[in-house]
Design an enzyme around this catalytic site. Structure first.
Site, PDB file in Angstrom:
ATOM      1  N   ASN A 135       0.951  -1.017  -0.077  1.00  0.00           N
ATOM      2  CA  ASN A 135      -0.022  -0.152   0.180  1.00  0.00           C
ATOM      3  C   ASN A 135       0.937   1.422  -0.017  1.00  0.00           C
ATOM      4  O   ASN A 135       1.537   1.358   0.965  1.00  0.00           O
ATOM      5  CB  ASN A 135      -0.914   0.002   1.433  1.00  0.00           C
TER       6      ASN A 135
ATOM      7  N   LYS B 198       0.088   4.229  -0.177  1.00  0.00           N
ATOM      8  CA  LYS B 198      -0.602   5.316   0.356  1.00  0.00           C
ATOM      9  C   LYS B 198      -0.494   6.892  -0.541  1.00  0.00           C
ATOM     10  O   LYS B 198      -0.331   6.732  -1.604  1.00  0.00           O
ATOM     11  CB  LYS B 198       0.106   5.620   1.705  1.00  0.00           C
TER      12      LYS B 198
ATOM     13  N   HIS C  74      -9.215   1.031   5.147  1.00  0.00           N
ATOM     14  CA  HIS C  74      -8.057   1.277   5.737  1.00  0.00           C
ATOM     15  C   HIS C  74      -8.293   2.342   7.175  1.00  0.00           C
ATOM     16  O   HIS C  74      -9.065   3.155   7.030  1.00  0.00           O
ATOM     17  CB  HIS C  74      -6.944   1.831   5.023  1.00  0.00           C
TER      18      HIS C  74
ATOM     19  N   GLU D  75      -6.643   4.605   8.050  1.00  0.00           N
ATOM     20  CA  GLU D  75      -6.410   6.184   7.834  1.00  0.00           C
ATOM     21  C   GLU D  75      -7.708   6.617   7.149  1.00  0.00           C
ATOM     22  O   GLU D  75      -7.966   7.785   7.585  1.00  0.00           O
ATOM     23  CB  GLU D  75      -5.076   6.138   6.946  1.00  0.00           C
TER      24      GLU D  75
ATOM     25  N   GLU E  49      -5.095  -5.130  10.338  1.00  0.00           N
ATOM     26  CA  GLU E  49      -4.058  -4.197  10.662  1.00  0.00           C
ATOM     27  C   GLU E  49      -4.406  -3.542  11.999  1.00  0.00           C
ATOM     28  O   GLU E  49      -5.118  -2.512  12.065  1.00  0.00           O
ATOM     29  CB  GLU E  49      -3.973  -3.038   9.630  1.00  0.00           C
TER      30      GLU E  49
ATOM     31  N   GLY F  52       2.988   1.979  10.839  1.00  0.00           N
ATOM     32  CA  GLY F  52       3.799   2.797  10.791  1.00  0.00           C
ATOM     33  C   GLY F  52       4.524   3.392  12.120  1.00  0.00           C
ATOM     34  O   GLY F  52       5.021   4.417  12.249  1.00  0.00           O
TER      35      GLY F  52
ATOM     36  N   SER G 106       3.718  -2.500  10.262  1.00  0.00           N
ATOM     37  CA  SER G 106       5.219  -2.432  10.400  1.00  0.00           C
ATOM     38  C   SER G 106       5.773  -3.945  10.002  1.00  0.00           C
ATOM     39  O   SER G 106       6.640  -4.661  10.751  1.00  0.00           O
ATOM     40  CB  SER G 106       5.557  -2.385  12.050  1.00  0.00           C
TER      41      SER G 106
HETATM   42  P1  13P Z   1       3.280   0.147   7.884  1.00  0.00           P
HETATM   43  O1  13P Z   1       3.888  -1.214   7.139  1.00  0.00           O
HETATM   44  O2  13P Z   1       4.014   1.372   7.144  1.00  0.00           O
HETATM   45  O3  13P Z   1       2.993  -0.041   9.152  1.00  0.00           O
HETATM   46  O4  13P Z   1       1.663   0.410   7.150  1.00  0.00           O
HETATM   47  C1  13P Z   1       0.760  -0.662   7.246  1.00  0.00           C
HETATM   48  C2  13P Z   1      -0.255  -0.341   6.482  1.00  0.00           C
HETATM   49  O5  13P Z   1      -1.091   0.594   6.798  1.00  0.00           O
HETATM   50  C3  13P Z   1      -0.649  -0.935   5.154  1.00  0.00           C
HETATM   51  O6  13P Z   1      -2.180  -0.818   4.744  1.00  0.00           O
END
Ligand code: 13P
Length: 254
Positions: A10, A12, A96, A98, A168, A174, A214
């Protein structure tokens, strides 16, 4: 029942059009010989047609990061399932954390998006996961239960056959702090039992459940050893071809 592992990136809100095309081209090249793992990247909307061209006839599949549930109309700034599929997307990430957090997406909206994706011929990747505070309050399972049952409300077995779930935990995204193997195992087992309850054992056995939060080359092997982990949804570590390729090649390191 053997499920094909899926390692999905992803991206982003990272990478401009030329950067996305360049990264996708290098990734496709690095993954030429890879068998037995499905690879997917979800770059920004505007990059999709050119990235689709760059990964055509390669091992890399393409996904989008969101969609709107209406088929078309006066919805300034939104994008439909048809627009995504005709731009080359095969998958779409939905719900997601976010999107839930910054854009106030509810389980009800997410359910409509899943339905729109399925109607438009896209394979939905439904993201679910608890926040740190919900985990501390002992509400992890309750949260997953609600997100899955409300997110997939009214969908029939035929509609969810290509669905992918992505667990997740919000506190692991992150942060560099992945959930530990026991936490992941427990959550994934629980999610499969929810699918069995809501649909059937046979269907629950075929649906892939990814872990995200992560994920890096250093922890992918441990994660992939867990029975109910069928792949990973990778954020930060998917942006760099070398790092992402190491994650994709987990099986050669097992
Ligand atoms: P990270 O791998 O940067 O922690 O992000 C995970 C994520 O949100 C994948 O959709």
């Amino acid at each position: 029942m053997k499920r094909m592992p899926l390692i999905a990136g992803n991206w982003k809100m990272f990478k401009t059009v030329p950067e996305a095309v360049e990264t996708a081209t290098r990734l496709a090249d690095a993954c030429r010989e890879i068998q037995n793992v499905e690879i997917m990247i979800a770059p920004a909307f505007v990059t999709l047609p050119l990235v689709a061209e760059a990964v055509k006839n390669t091992r890399v599949h393409l996904g989008a990061q969101n969609l709107y549930f209406e088929p078309e109309g006066a919805f300034t700034g939104e994008i439909s399932a048809d627009m995504l599929s005709t731009a080359g997307a095969e998958y779409v990430i939905i719900g997601h954390s976010e999107r839930r957090h910054y854009f106030f997406e509810t389980d009800e909206m997410i359910c409509k998006k899943i339905k729109a994706a399925v109607t438009g011929g896209l394979k939905p990747i439904l993201c679910i996961g608890e926040t740190e505070s919900l985990r501390e309050q002992g509400k992890t399972f309750l949260t997953l239960d609600k997100q899955v049952s409300d997110g997939l409300q009214g969908l029939g077995p035929d509609e969810i056959k290509d669905l992918v779930l992505a667990y997740e935990p919000v506190w692991a995204i992150g942060t560099g702090k992945s959930a530990d193997a026991a936490q992941v195992e427990e959550a994934h087992q629980y999610l499969r039992s929810l699918l069995e309850k809501q649909f059937s054992l046979d269907l629950a056995k075929t649906i892939r459940i990814l872990y995200g939060g992560s994920v890096k080359p250093e922890n992918i092997n441990e994660l992939m050893r867990i029975t109910d982990v069928d792949g990973a949804l990778v954020g930060g570590a998917s942006l760099d071809v070398h790092t992402f390729t190491k994650i994709i090649k987990f099986d050669t390191q097992l």
